[in-house]
Design an enzyme around this catalytic site. Structure first.
Site, mmCIF file in Angstrom:
data_model
loop_
_atom_site.group_PDB
_atom_site.id
_atom_site.type_symbol
_atom_site.label_atom_id
_atom_site.label_comp_id
_atom_site.label_asym_id
_atom_site.label_seq_id
_atom_site.Cartn_x
_atom_site.Cartn_y
_atom_site.Cartn_z
ATOM 1 N N SER A 127 -12.464 4.110 6.044
ATOM 2 C CA SER A 127 -12.767 4.062 7.475
ATOM 3 C C SER A 127 -13.683 5.217 7.846
ATOM 4 O O SER A 127 -13.386 6.363 7.518
ATOM 5 C CB SER A 127 -11.482 4.177 8.312
ATOM 6 N N HIS A 151 -9.907 4.605 -1.367
ATOM 7 C CA HIS A 151 -9.087 4.735 -0.154
ATOM 8 C C HIS A 151 -9.850 5.560 0.871
ATOM 9 O O HIS A 151 -10.775 6.289 0.521
ATOM 10 C CB HIS A 151 -7.760 5.429 -0.482
ATOM 11 N N GLY A 152 -9.431 5.465 2.120
ATOM 12 C CA GLY A 152 -10.055 6.286 3.155
ATOM 13 C C GLY A 152 -11.471 5.867 3.470
ATOM 14 O O GLY A 152 -12.338 6.695 3.758
ATOM 15 N N ASP A 174 0.840 -1.199 0.000
ATOM 16 C CA ASP A 174 0.000 0.000 0.000
ATOM 17 C C ASP A 174 0.883 1.260 0.000
ATOM 18 O O ASP A 174 1.916 1.298 0.688
ATOM 19 C CB ASP A 174 -0.876 -0.048 1.266
ATOM 20 N N HIS A 175 0.472 2.271 -0.730
ATOM 21 C CA HIS A 175 1.130 3.597 -0.698
ATOM 22 C C HIS A 175 2.649 3.573 -0.667
ATOM 23 O O HIS A 175 3.253 4.220 0.190
ATOM 24 C CB HIS A 175 0.642 4.401 0.510
ATOM 25 N N ASN A 197 -10.253 0.214 0.680
ATOM 26 C CA ASN A 197 -9.181 0.208 1.683
ATOM 27 C C ASN A 197 -9.686 0.710 3.036
ATOM 28 O O ASN A 197 -10.168 1.842 3.137
ATOM 29 C CB ASN A 197 -8.037 1.118 1.223
HETATM 30 ZN ZN LIG Z 1 -4.765 4.863 1.192
#
Ligand SMILES: [Zn+2]
Length: 231
Positions: A158, A155-156, A29-30, A177
């Protein structure tokens, strides 16, 4: 990778893949450098992310293309990011004024020029916890989906509502993600156990409730994404 070591993580993932009856892949990741990705490709990692989204468009294209070329030689797939998510992701901090949504037309160019296998998009989500309820740009997501033919990545996730995540999936996000929302139950489980068992010094015991708590959330998220039983 920095804390546990690439070699160890790779071996754990490979062992898990061997012992379980479902497809398991280790995904980087990243990652922000070519060198760190090559290190993992040499160890056998088959899925990587190059995140040069904080760089200007042309630099992002150039670095992503370079990573795609080497990764494909190793039989690995590449995720890249266009647009910038705000928040903290490992060592990377992006302030609110530096965030930028993904431009659908640039996304077309980006995918064509880099040959990337999947694309992380910025449509209003952030890394870490949300201070206010996020407003997602579904229209933008739908437009990107219409124009671009690789799987999109959210992404993000959460702290997003179940409805928002499901809508993103319906609009074309094939990978979601979630990190912060898994870390919280782990640390809460660990903290609660140590508070109620202050004499406990055995990590084999106090790590167990932490993992159990995290597992509950993982199950919940699998069900939310309707990714259960899809082998
Ligand atoms: Zn991310």
């Amino acid at each position: 990778m920095d804390f546990a070591g690439r070699v160890y993580i790779q071996a754990i993932a490979e062992t898990a893949a061997k012992l379980n009856d479902i497809p398991i892949a280790l995904h980087l990741d990243h990652h922000t450098t070519y060198e760190s990705i090559v290190e993992s490709l040499k160890l056998g990692t088959k899925s990587v992310m190059i995140d040069a989204s904080h760089q200007p468009f042309e630099e992002n294209v150039a670095l992503t293309k370079k990573v795609v070329e080497i990764a494909h030689e190793y039989g690995a797939t590449v995720e890249a990011e266009l647009g910038r998510l705000v928040g903290q992701e490992d060592d990377l901090q992006v302030d609110e004024q530096d965030g930028a949504y993904t431009d659908p037309d640039l996304a077309v160019q980006f995918v064509e020029r880099t040959g990337v296998d999947s694309l992380a998009v910025a449509i209003g989500t952030a890394h870490g916890l949300y201070k206010a309820e996020p407003k997602l740009d579904f229209e933008r997501l739908a437009k990107i989906r219409r124009l671009v033919d690789v799987p999109l990545v959210l992404h993000g996730a959460s702290g997003l509502s179940k409805e928002d995540v499901q809508k993103c999936i319906e609009l074309g996000c094939a990978k979601v993600n979630i990190s912060t929302e898994l870390k919280i139950p782990f640390s809460t489980g660990l903290r609660n156990y140590l508070i109620t068992h202050p004499e406990e010094t055995d990590p084999r015991k106090y790590m167990k409730p932490a993992k159990e708590k995290m597992k509950e959330t993982v199950i919940e998220k699998i069900l939310m994404c309707k990714s259960n039983g899809r082998v």
